[in-house]
Structure formats: C-alpha cells, structure tokens
Write a protein that holds these residues in place. Structure first.
Motif, PDB file in Angstrom:
ATOM      1  N   THR A 152      -9.122   7.071  -5.116  1.00  0.00           N
ATOM      2  CA  THR A 152      -7.736   7.056  -5.561  1.00  0.00           C
ATOM      3  C   THR A 152      -7.091   5.712  -5.255  1.00  0.00           C
ATOM      4  O   THR A 152      -7.530   4.977  -4.364  1.00  0.00           O
ATOM      5  CB  THR A 152      -6.932   8.161  -4.871  1.00  0.00           C
ATOM      6  N   ALA A 153      -6.025   5.404  -5.988  1.00  0.00           N
ATOM      7  CA  ALA A 153      -5.300   4.158  -5.754  1.00  0.00           C
ATOM      8  C   ALA A 153      -4.679   4.142  -4.358  1.00  0.00           C
ATOM      9  O   ALA A 153      -4.666   3.110  -3.680  1.00  0.00           O
ATOM     10  CB  ALA A 153      -4.222   3.972  -6.830  1.00  0.00           C
ATOM     11  N   PRO A 164       0.806  -1.227   0.000  1.00  0.00           N
ATOM     12  CA  PRO A 164       0.000   0.000   0.000  1.00  0.00           C
ATOM     13  C   PRO A 164       0.838   1.276   0.000  1.00  0.00           C
ATOM     14  O   PRO A 164       0.431   2.277  -0.589  1.00  0.00           O
ATOM     15  CB  PRO A 164      -0.809  -0.134   1.300  1.00  0.00           C
ATOM     16  N   ILE A 165       2.007   1.241   0.642  1.00  0.00           N
ATOM     17  CA  ILE A 165       2.881   2.407   0.617  1.00  0.00           C
ATOM     18  C   ILE A 165       3.386   2.649  -0.801  1.00  0.00           C
ATOM     19  O   ILE A 165       3.412   3.788  -1.292  1.00  0.00           O
ATOM     20  CB  ILE A 165       4.061   2.216   1.599  1.00  0.00           C
ATOM     21  N   LEU A 166       3.786   1.570  -1.478  1.00  0.00           N
ATOM     22  CA  LEU A 166       4.239   1.697  -2.860  1.00  0.00           C
ATOM     23  C   LEU A 166       3.109   2.186  -3.767  1.00  0.00           C
ATOM     24  O   LEU A 166       3.342   2.970  -4.695  1.00  0.00           O
ATOM     25  CB  LEU A 166       4.775   0.358  -3.362  1.00  0.00           C
ATOM     26  N   ILE A 167       1.882   1.722  -3.513  1.00  0.00           N
ATOM     27  CA  ILE A 167       0.738   2.176  -4.312  1.00  0.00           C
ATOM     28  C   ILE A 167       0.560   3.677  -4.178  1.00  0.00           C
ATOM     29  O   ILE A 167       0.357   4.392  -5.174  1.00  0.00           O
ATOM     30  CB  ILE A 167      -0.541   1.437  -3.882  1.00  0.00           C
ATOM     31  N   ALA A 168       0.626   4.193  -2.952  1.00  0.00           N
ATOM     32  CA  ALA A 168       0.456   5.628  -2.735  1.00  0.00           C
ATOM     33  C   ALA A 168       1.558   6.422  -3.443  1.00  0.00           C
ATOM     34  O   ALA A 168       1.297   7.444  -4.075  1.00  0.00           O
ATOM     35  CB  ALA A 168       0.451   5.930  -1.240  1.00  0.00           C
ATOM     36  N   LEU A 169       2.802   5.945  -3.332  1.00  0.00           N
ATOM     37  CA  LEU A 169       3.918   6.657  -3.955  1.00  0.00           C
ATOM     38  C   LEU A 169       3.822   6.607  -5.479  1.00  0.00           C
ATOM     39  O   LEU A 169       4.025   7.621  -6.160  1.00  0.00           O
ATOM     40  CB  LEU A 169       5.246   6.063  -3.482  1.00  0.00           C
ATOM     41  N   LEU A 218       2.881   8.606 -10.878  1.00  0.00           N
ATOM     42  CA  LEU A 218       2.438   8.246 -12.225  1.00  0.00           C
ATOM     43  C   LEU A 218       1.020   8.721 -12.539  1.00  0.00           C
ATOM     44  O   LEU A 218       0.701   8.967 -13.705  1.00  0.00           O
ATOM     45  CB  LEU A 218       2.524   6.729 -12.415  1.00  0.00           C
ATOM     46  N   LEU A 219       0.155   8.805 -11.531  1.00  0.00           N
ATOM     47  CA  LEU A 219      -1.235   9.173 -11.761  1.00  0.00           C
ATOM     48  C   LEU A 219      -1.554  10.597 -11.311  1.00  0.00           C
ATOM     49  O   LEU A 219      -2.676  11.061 -11.503  1.00  0.00           O
ATOM     50  CB  LEU A 219      -2.174   8.192 -11.039  1.00  0.00           C
ATOM     51  N   GLY A 220      -0.584  11.245 -10.689  1.00  0.00           N
ATOM     52  CA  GLY A 220      -0.823  12.608 -10.218  1.00  0.00           C
ATOM     53  C   GLY A 220      -1.772  12.688  -9.044  1.00  0.00           C
ATOM     54  O   GLY A 220      -2.374  13.739  -8.808  1.00  0.00           O
ATOM     55  N   GLU A 221      -1.909  11.601  -8.284  1.00  0.00           N
ATOM     56  CA  GLU A 221      -2.804  11.620  -7.132  1.00  0.00           C
ATOM     57  C   GLU A 221      -2.154  12.375  -5.980  1.00  0.00           C
ATOM     58  O   GLU A 221      -0.941  12.332  -5.780  1.00  0.00           O
ATOM     59  CB  GLU A 221      -3.136  10.187  -6.695  1.00  0.00           C
ATOM     60  N   SER A 222      -2.986  13.049  -5.210  1.00  0.00           N
ATOM     61  CA  SER A 222      -2.487  13.776  -4.048  1.00  0.00           C
ATOM     62  C   SER A 222      -2.236  12.810  -2.895  1.00  0.00           C
ATOM     63  O   SER A 222      -2.809  11.722  -2.838  1.00  0.00           O
ATOM     64  CB  SER A 222      -3.486  14.850  -3.624  1.00  0.00           C
TER      65      SER A 222
END
Length: 331
Positions: free
Chosen positions: A277-278, A143-148, A153-157
């Motif tokens: 968000t992812a 999950p940490i890697l998903i957030a990063l 890559l997706l521009g998520e905050s």
C-alpha cells in the motif's frame, strides 16, 4: 500456488478445476502476496527494493548539499531529471518496454509534474531557506499525508500498527530535526516551501499507485521522470550558466543524483509500491533521517549527539512497527 489435485472416484466425472488466473504485480487492491512457503521471495524482493530506495534517497541529501552550492534549485532539478531520463530511456530501449498503456498516462502525468518536477525544485529551494533540521521535520509530514490520501482516494486501510509506527517515526524525525537545528535558520518562506514539497511528494505517490496496475515500474518511472524534466525546461538557461561556472565535484554530484537516487531509486520504489500500500511505503521512508545521520557520521565526520541518535533509533523502530504484520491465530 495452485491447489493440489483432489482424487475423484472413477465412477463419477468431476468438472476440471480451472487454475486461478495469474495477476500482474500491483493489479489487485491489496497487492501483497498471501503468506506461505512459496511466497518468501515475493515478500522479500519488495522489501529489498524499498531498502535500496531508502539508502539511495538518504545519500541524496549529502549530494544535494554539495551540488546545491553551485546550482540553483531549478537548474539542479532539471540536470538531475535529464540525467535520470537519459539512463532510464536507454534501459527501456534495451528492454524494449515500449509506451505505457493509455490507462496509465493520467497518473504518470500527475506524478511526473508533482513528484519529479514540483517536489524536486521546491525542496531544493526550501533547503536554501531553512536549516536541514527544520526541512527534515517539515518534509516528514509527507508519509502522514500519503497514508491519509491513500485511505481517502485509494480506499487503503489504516491499520493500528501502521498508524502507531508512523507516530513513533515522526517523533524520531522531530528529534533528529531539533538536534540539527541549533545553528540554522528558518524563514516563513522556507517552511512554506517544505510544506509544499511534502504535499507534492504525497500527491505524486498516491497518483502513481494506480498506474502500477497498468504499467511496469520501469515505464512509470521513465515517463514520470521525462515529464518532470519537460516541466523543468524553463530552467534550462540557468542550468547552462551554472554548469559553466560550477566545479567538477558539484556537476558529478548532480549526475549522481540523476543516475542513482532518481533513475534507480525511483524504479525500485515503484517496484515495491506495486506490491504494497502507499501508506506502508510512505512509512518506510522514515528510515531516511536515521540513515542520513549515519552517512553524515561516516562520510562527513559529523558526530551525532545523543538526541540525534535517539531520534534515529525511533525512526527505525517506527518503520519496523509499521512494516510488521499481525500473526495469524492458530486454532
């Protein structure tokens, strides 16, 4: 919800107000419905779908423990994916979903190979090399890697509440892992495999997120599962040999893994992912260790220790923080 009509004096002629175009689930960058009385169902359905996913993925650990004693890692992954693809294919045929649009295929292929294929094989293998607690701690870097990756890559905050919740949940996962690692063993190979599994899982989730702007959750899951099964076909010989010698209980657990934690849970995951968000969805999976502890207590009669209970509580608290929203200030 459309704006209420604005009265216009009869002496003037106002241009008609065009209704806002309805956006498809997951088509916008935010993908989360605006708060309001009419959006209650739109907010709770994705949360319920995420809950179904988390519960079924937690139950998968119990089934993998049983099936993994009779099936090799690749054979178990292939059997699980074939069962899932069969069920999903039948549902797609009944619903006449058809093929995903061309724009979705790249992401489906990447997530199918990495998440459905590599992740399942490597995780099955890694759990044979390390104890369950170590595997839980290492895989939970996912999950940490998903957030990063989502931010890059997706521009998520990455809002502070999400980061704080993930920190709390990861501390809980470490506590659960430590409490379960007393009698186990850990090899360098096993730890490396669990790290690879976490990387494949995170990459697959991030690759799937843009797909959901073009394809339905059912399409993304069905064809991702099918591509994963094709990638695992080299293990077909092992599957045939293992199935011949495996006890019925192990085979039934493999089929359960394919129908519920794969076909159903991955579909509900995609449905929820299309509407948030992812990073936030990844943080939700931190509830899995807590549920595994509870299921092991209820089903396997494994009484958890105080450290395990405390870790599970931290996991759930972190998920609650990461899913919470900042209240809008009223003037």
């Amino acid at each position: 919800m459309t704006n209420p009509a604005i009265p216009v004096p009869s002496s003037t002629t106002a241009p008609p107000i065009a209704p806002e175009p309805a956006s498809e689930p997951g088509s916008g960058p935010a993908s989360e419905p605006a708060p309001g009385p009419a959006s209650g169902a739109a907010r709770w359905l994705p949360l319920a779908a995420a809950g179904v996913t988390v519960v079924l993925w937690a139950s998968a650990f119990v089934s993998i423990r049983s099936a993994g004693s009779a099936y090799s890692p690749g054979a178990l992954a292939l059997g699980r994916l074939l069962a899932g693809a069969l069920v999903l294919g039948l549902v797609c045929a009944v619903r006449r979903e058809g093929l995903p649009p061309r724009a979705a295929w790249r992401g489906i292929a990447v997530s199918g190979v990495l998440w459905f294929g590599v992740y399942m094989v490597v995780l099955n293998w890694g759990e044979q090399e390390v104890d369950a607690g170590t595997a839980a701690m290492v895989v939970n870097i996912g999950p940490i890697l998903i957030a990063l990756l989502g931010g890059k890559l997706l521009g998520e905050s990455l809002p502070p509440r999400l980061l704080a919740g993930m920190a709390v949940s990861f501390a809980g996962a470490v506590a659960v892992g430590l409490s379960m690692s007393g009698e186990g063993h850990a090899s360098v190979l096993g730890v490396a495999l669990c790290v690879l599994a976490a990387m494949a899982y995170a990459s697959g989730v991030v690759a799937q997120k843009p797909v959901l702007a073009h394809a339905s959750a059912l399409q993304a899951t069905t064809f991702g599962c099918l591509i994963g099964a094709v990638a695992c076909l080299p293990f077909a010989g092992q599957l045939i040999g293992d199935a011949r010698d495996a006890p019925l209980s192990a085979t039934l657990n493999m089929l359960y893994l394919g129908v519920f934690p794969t076909a159903l849970a991955f579909t509900t995951w995609a449905y929820a992912l299309a509407r948030t968000t992812a990073g936030r969805m990844g943080a939700t999976t931190y509830a899995v260790p807590a549920l595994v502890v509870l299921m092991a207590w209820l089903v396997l009669d494994e009484v958890p220790g105080l450290l395990t209970l405390a870790g599970g509580a931290l996991c759930l608290a972190g998920v609650a923080v990461s899913r919470s929203r900042r209240r809008a200030s009223t003037s």
